[in-house]
Design a protein around this motif. Structure first.
Motif, PDB file in Angstrom:
ATOM      1  N   ILE A  14       2.677   4.248   1.004  1.00 32.34           N
ATOM      2  CA  ILE A  14       2.899   4.725   2.359  1.00 32.34           C
ATOM      3  C   ILE A  14       2.411   6.159   2.525  1.00 32.34           C
ATOM      4  O   ILE A  14       2.006   6.574   3.620  1.00 32.34           O
TER       5      ILE A  14
ATOM      6  N   ARG B 187       0.844  -1.194   0.000  1.00 34.77           N
ATOM      7  CA  ARG B 187       0.000   0.000   0.000  1.00 34.77           C
ATOM      8  C   ARG B 187       0.878   1.242   0.000  1.00 34.77           C
ATOM      9  O   ARG B 187       1.900   1.285   0.685  1.00 34.77           O
TER      10      ARG B 187
ATOM     11  N   GLU C 127      -0.905   4.685  11.788  1.00 34.16           N
ATOM     12  CA  GLU C 127      -0.850   3.298  11.320  1.00 34.16           C
ATOM     13  C   GLU C 127       0.565   2.927  10.888  1.00 34.16           C
ATOM     14  O   GLU C 127       1.047   1.824  11.172  1.00 34.16           O
ATOM     15  N   VAL C 128       1.253   3.849  10.208  1.00 29.58           N
ATOM     16  CA  VAL C 128       2.647   3.613   9.811  1.00 29.58           C
ATOM     17  C   VAL C 128       3.523   3.442  11.051  1.00 29.58           C
ATOM     18  O   VAL C 128       4.356   2.534  11.128  1.00 29.58           O
TER      19      VAL C 128
ATOM     20  N   ARG D   7      -0.275   7.354   1.468  1.00 32.57           N
ATOM     21  CA  ARG D   7      -1.726   7.369   1.693  1.00 32.57           C
ATOM     22  C   ARG D   7      -2.125   6.555   2.921  1.00 32.57           C
ATOM     23  O   ARG D   7      -3.306   6.312   3.155  1.00 32.57           O
ATOM     24  N   THR D   8      -1.120   6.123   3.688  1.00 32.63           N
ATOM     25  CA  THR D   8      -1.378   5.372   4.905  1.00 32.63           C
ATOM     26  C   THR D   8      -1.342   6.325   6.087  1.00 32.63           C
ATOM     27  O   THR D   8      -0.413   7.133   6.210  1.00 32.63           O
TER      28      THR D   8
END
Length: 283
Positions: free
Chosen positions: A81, A79, A88-89, A83-84
């Motif tokens: 990164i 995915r 969450e990262v 747009r994460t």
């Protein structure tokens, strides 16, 4: 900390945790990394090597979501990164910068506790689980007895272990480290690398580390990624990457590559600079 050299294990054939696709990175108009693609498998230990200014740290910053690419993308578990969500990262990826700075007077335990921030919410603040994670991180790095000392009063090796403790408390299984042995003497370099190797071997963490010392990189990492002028020029097991031809092409160095008498990994023995740099005033 007791030193026990940990040999590199063969890289796992797991899924790709972190990847760069056609990455271009720049500061203002200056392109530092150009059209670089790279895959980092789950459970692998990768060292990024190359001469000063080749883009190693810039690449690591992009992999850690601290630098936005001018083109291409970084993928975390398939995915993008970018747009994460940041929190969450931070729950799966920990990044230790090259020269991290703690606020004046901050104690080791307070620094390590900051690693738990991604796991807290408005509804769930500090918990027993957070307390246990901090205590375990301090114990694993041998910093428990120094927990109440200010970070700015520690030695270089102790500071590095404190910052690694924070990354451990963060509880991520992806760990990015930018030259964690910089400014350390050889014994403290070994301390830090032994700790990182142990975390990788015992817990299967995926580790990416930027290093200058080629012999230590070859001894500890399963895989080397060599860069020059922002371009990836070689990637693979240390025995395949660290060749005399690569030393000439990438480092402008005539060298002999022989087996390390301790680990059996490639060891670079410099002979001479192929194109000496003349300093001002030299004849």
């Amino acid at each position: 900390m007791t030193t026990h050299l940990v040999p590199s294990r063969p890289a796992s054939a797991g899924r790709v945790r972190l990847a760069a696709e056609r990455l271009e990175l720049a500061y203002d108009e200056h392109v530092v990394v150009d059209d670089l693609s790279l895959e980092l498998p789950e459970g692998s230990f990768t060292a990024i090597v190359g001469p000063n200014g080749c883009g190693k740290s810039t690449l690591l910053r992009a992999l850690g979501r601290l630098l936005r690419p001018t083109s291409g993308q970084v993928l975390l578990d398939g995915r993008a990164i970018s747009r994460t969500p940041t929190r969450e990262v931070a729950r799966v990826l920990g990044l230790l910068p090259q020269t991290p700075i703690a606020p004046e007077g901050l104690t080791v335990s307070d620094l390590v506790a900051r690693g738990r921030h991604p796991h807290q919410t408005w509804l769930q603040q500090w918990s027993r689980g957070d307390e246990a994670a901090v205590a375990e991180a301090l114990a694993r790095t041998g910093m428990t007895q120094l927990a109440h000392r200010p970070v700015d009063q520690l030695s270089g090796g102790q500071r590095q272990r404190a910052w690694i403790s924070m990354a451990l408390a963060q509880g991520t299984d992806l760990l990015l480290l930018d030259e964690p042995t910089t400014y350390l003497d050889l014994s403290h370099q070994i301390d830090v690398l032994e700790l990182v190797a142990q975390l990788h071997a015992e817990h299967g963490r995926t580790v990416v580390i930027v290093m200058h010392d080629l012999n230590l990189a070859a001894r500890y990492a399963q895989r080397l990624v060599a860069m020059k002028d922002g371009v990836l020029v070689a990637s693979g097991p240390p025995a395949e990457v660290l060749t005399e031809r690569l030393m000439a092409d990438v480092f402008d160095l005539e060298a002999r590559v022989v087996p390390d008498p301790v680990a059996g990994t490639p060891m670079v023995v410099p002979v001479r600079r192929l194109h000496p740099v003349h300093l001002p005033g030299e004849g």
